[in-house]
Design a protein around this motif. Structure first.
Motif, PDB file in Angstrom:
ATOM      1  N   HIS A   5       0.833  -1.204   0.000  1.00 40.68           N
ATOM      2  CA  HIS A   5       0.000   0.000   0.000  1.00 40.68           C
ATOM      3  C   HIS A   5       0.870   1.257   0.000  1.00 40.68           C
ATOM      4  CE1 HIS A   5      -3.594   2.410   0.723  1.00 40.68           C
ATOM      5  NE2 HIS A   5      -2.872   3.094   1.591  1.00 40.68           N
ATOM      6  N   LEU A   6       1.939   1.223   0.770  1.00 42.16           N
ATOM      7  CA  LEU A   6       2.866   2.362   0.788  1.00 42.16           C
ATOM      8  C   LEU A   6       3.454   2.590  -0.600  1.00 42.16           C
ATOM      9  CD1 LEU A   6       4.571   4.552   2.137  1.00 42.16           C
ATOM     10  CD2 LEU A   6       6.152   2.751   2.894  1.00 42.16           C
ATOM     11  N   ILE A   7       3.888   1.531  -1.253  1.00 46.15           N
ATOM     12  CA  ILE A   7       4.451   1.653  -2.600  1.00 46.15           C
ATOM     13  C   ILE A   7       3.406   2.221  -3.560  1.00 46.15           C
ATOM     14  CG2 ILE A   7       5.393   0.365  -4.562  1.00 46.15           C
ATOM     15  CD1 ILE A   7       6.568  -1.606  -2.467  1.00 46.15           C
ATOM     16  N   SER A   8       2.174   1.767  -3.425  1.00 47.38           N
ATOM     17  CA  SER A   8       1.092   2.264  -4.272  1.00 47.38           C
ATOM     18  C   SER A   8       0.889   3.762  -4.085  1.00 47.38           C
ATOM     19  CB  SER A   8      -0.200   1.516  -3.957  1.00 47.38           C
ATOM     20  OG  SER A   8      -1.295   2.068  -4.649  1.00 47.38           O
ATOM     21  N   GLN A   9       0.958   4.226  -2.856  1.00 48.85           N
ATOM     22  CA  GLN A   9       0.789   5.659  -2.581  1.00 48.85           C
ATOM     23  C   GLN A   9       1.942   6.473  -3.150  1.00 48.85           C
ATOM     24  OE1 GLN A   9      -1.907   7.409  -0.972  1.00 48.85           O
ATOM     25  NE2 GLN A   9      -2.741   5.453  -1.657  1.00 48.85           N
ATOM     26  N   ILE A  10       3.155   5.923  -3.068  1.00 50.84           N
ATOM     27  CA  ILE A  10       4.310   6.605  -3.647  1.00 50.84           C
ATOM     28  C   ILE A  10       4.118   6.798  -5.142  1.00 50.84           C
ATOM     29  CG2 ILE A  10       6.772   6.338  -4.200  1.00 50.84           C
ATOM     30  CD1 ILE A  10       7.068   4.967  -1.447  1.00 50.84           C
ATOM     31  N   LYS A  11       3.671   5.753  -5.807  1.00 51.60           N
ATOM     32  CA  LYS A  11       3.466   5.839  -7.254  1.00 51.60           C
ATOM     33  C   LYS A  11       2.313   6.773  -7.602  1.00 51.60           C
ATOM     34  CE  LYS A  11       5.370   1.262  -8.239  1.00 51.60           C
ATOM     35  NZ  LYS A  11       5.085  -0.126  -8.704  1.00 51.60           N
ATOM     36  N   ALA A  56       4.080  10.178   4.043  1.00 57.53           N
ATOM     37  CA  ALA A  56       4.331   9.794   5.430  1.00 57.53           C
ATOM     38  C   ALA A  56       4.476  11.030   6.311  1.00 57.53           C
ATOM     39  CB  ALA A  56       5.604   8.942   5.531  1.00 57.53           C
ATOM     40  N   TYR A  57       4.103  10.836   7.581  1.00 61.13           N
ATOM     41  CA  TYR A  57       4.365  11.845   8.620  1.00 61.13           C
ATOM     42  C   TYR A  57       5.121  11.174   9.757  1.00 61.13           C
ATOM     43  CZ  TYR A  57       1.224  15.155   6.357  1.00 61.13           C
ATOM     44  OH  TYR A  57       0.642  16.012   5.448  1.00 61.13           O
ATOM     45  N   LEU A  82      -4.868  12.068  11.689  1.00 63.79           N
ATOM     46  CA  LEU A  82      -4.248  11.386  10.554  1.00 63.79           C
ATOM     47  C   LEU A  82      -4.960  10.076  10.229  1.00 63.79           C
ATOM     48  CD1 LEU A  82      -0.450  11.979  11.272  1.00 63.79           C
ATOM     49  CD2 LEU A  82      -1.704  12.746   9.259  1.00 63.79           C
ATOM     50  N   ASN A  83      -5.266   9.294  11.247  1.00 70.20           N
ATOM     51  CA  ASN A  83      -5.860   7.986  11.005  1.00 70.20           C
ATOM     52  C   ASN A  83      -7.296   8.077  10.487  1.00 70.20           C
ATOM     53  OD1 ASN A  83      -3.705   6.183  11.652  1.00 70.20           O
ATOM     54  ND2 ASN A  83      -3.986   6.665  13.805  1.00 70.20           N
ATOM     55  N   PRO A  87      -6.047   8.044   6.239  1.00 70.91           N
ATOM     56  CA  PRO A  87      -5.628   6.683   6.580  1.00 70.91           C
ATOM     57  C   PRO A  87      -4.651   6.077   5.587  1.00 70.91           C
ATOM     58  CG  PRO A  87      -7.857   6.684   5.689  1.00 70.91           C
ATOM     59  CD  PRO A  87      -7.482   8.117   5.911  1.00 70.91           C
ATOM     60  N   ASP A  88      -4.536   6.657   4.385  1.00 69.99           N
ATOM     61  CA  ASP A  88      -3.604   6.133   3.387  1.00 69.99           C
ATOM     62  C   ASP A  88      -2.171   6.611   3.610  1.00 69.99           C
ATOM     63  OD1 ASP A  88      -5.536   4.707   2.046  1.00 69.99           O
ATOM     64  OD2 ASP A  88      -6.048   6.338   0.692  1.00 69.99           O
ATOM     65  N   ILE A  89      -1.980   7.531   4.531  1.00 70.67           N
ATOM     66  CA  ILE A  89      -0.640   8.076   4.772  1.00 70.67           C
ATOM     67  C   ILE A  89       0.059   7.279   5.873  1.00 70.67           C
ATOM     68  CG2 ILE A  89       0.634  10.086   5.611  1.00 70.67           C
ATOM     69  CD1 ILE A  89      -1.213  11.863   4.080  1.00 70.67           C
ATOM     70  N   PHE A  90       1.292   6.899   5.610  1.00 66.64           N
ATOM     71  CA  PHE A  90       2.120   6.099   6.511  1.00 66.64           C
ATOM     72  C   PHE A  90       2.577   6.969   7.683  1.00 66.64           C
ATOM     73  CE2 PHE A  90       6.237   3.913   7.471  1.00 66.64           C
ATOM     74  CZ  PHE A  90       5.769   2.611   7.602  1.00 66.64           C
TER      75      PHE A  90
END
Length: 273
Positions: A5-11, A56-57, A82-83, A87-90
């Motif tokens: 999911h983190l990789i998906s958000q980066i892209k 990310a924060y 944040l949550n 919720p998509d942010i690490f």
């Protein structure tokens, strides 16, 4: 959060920016000090202004502990916001914990369950039984301090121990820990030239890279030596974004600074593809 999911958000965001929420009441705009909770008011404004540019924060826990119970309440409010809203942010608890097993497990429960962080920074000095309790939590990540960005990193981290630099031993040894797939590592941006050797040991692990911006780290060098096939980088900026302005336009200026970094990261991601 699953790493996929983190990789998906980066892209999706074309960014691997982490914003450090090192909120210091001596530096926030004066007009916020009259608020009931100036720390949360500042954090919320920063989050609202930067969330489209970062993935990310990273609250540095010391900046909340310093204000006692009120600081912890501000941290809880920040994490709840944040949550619920993002919720998509690490999220990273920059707590640098690490102790004997039962104590580490309680630290893990505090940050993973009570505060619902996705990850926590951990000092590896006490070894396997101080780290593995953090690794027991599903879809939570432990970010080991390997080679930090401060000047004192050379006091111990690069020492030769039986023919190997100590930080390399941390990388290699930790790969044998139970649930090591939940590990990430801190590698300072001011040590960018070391990243090539880091990648020889942990080719796909995510690296949290502090030190870009105020500490003088270079984003292009970090990407040149540290980017992996799965991107594998979270590059942190704290002061350069948070305190881009101390006026009433602080959030707007923070957003513009984050956008500038995101645009630089987009160029680097395009090179990867």
């Amino acid at each position: 959060m699953k790493i996929e999911h983190l990789i998906s958000q980066i892209k999706k965001k074309k960014s691997f920016l982490c914003v450090g929420l090192d909120t210091d009441l001596d530096k926030v705009p004066q007009h916020l000090l009259s608020e009931d909770d100036p720390i949360f008011s500042f954090n919320k404004a920063i989050i609202d202004a930067t969330c489209e540019y970062c993935v990310a924060y990273k609250p540095n826990i010391a900046f909340y502990e310093a204000y006692g119970l009120n600081g912890w309440k501000s941290l809880e409010r920040t994490m709840d916001y944040l949550n619920v809203e993002h919720p998509d942010i690490f999220t990273i608890a920059d707590a640098k914990r690490g102790d004997i097993g039962n104590t580490s497990f309680r630290y893990a429960k505090a940050f993973f369950e009570t505060l619902n962080f996705d990850s926590i920074t951990v000092a590896p000095y006490m070894g396997r039984d101080s780290v593995e309790p953090f690794l027991e939590f599903k879809d939570k990540h432990t970010i080991l301090l390997a080679l930090t960005s401060n000047k004192g990193a050379f006091d111990f981290q690069t020492l030769d121990v039986e023919g190997k630099q100590l930080y390399k031993s941390v990388l290699r040894t930790s790969q044998g820990y139970k649930n090591a797939e939940n590990l990430m590592y801190v590698i300072g941006a001011t040590k960018a030239s070391f990243l090539k050797e880091v990648r020889e040991i942990v080719p796909e692990s995510f690296l949290l890279v502090p030190g870009v911006g105020a500490q003088g780290g270079n984003l292009q060098e970090v990407c040149k030596y540290g980017m992996a096939k799965n991107i594998g980088l979270l590059v942190n900026s704290s002061r350069g974004i948070l305190y881009a302005s101390q006026g009433e336009d602080f959030a707007e200026k923070a957003g513009l600074k984050a956008k500038t970094i995101q645009e630089e990261m987009e160029v680097e991601l395009d090179r990867l593809t």
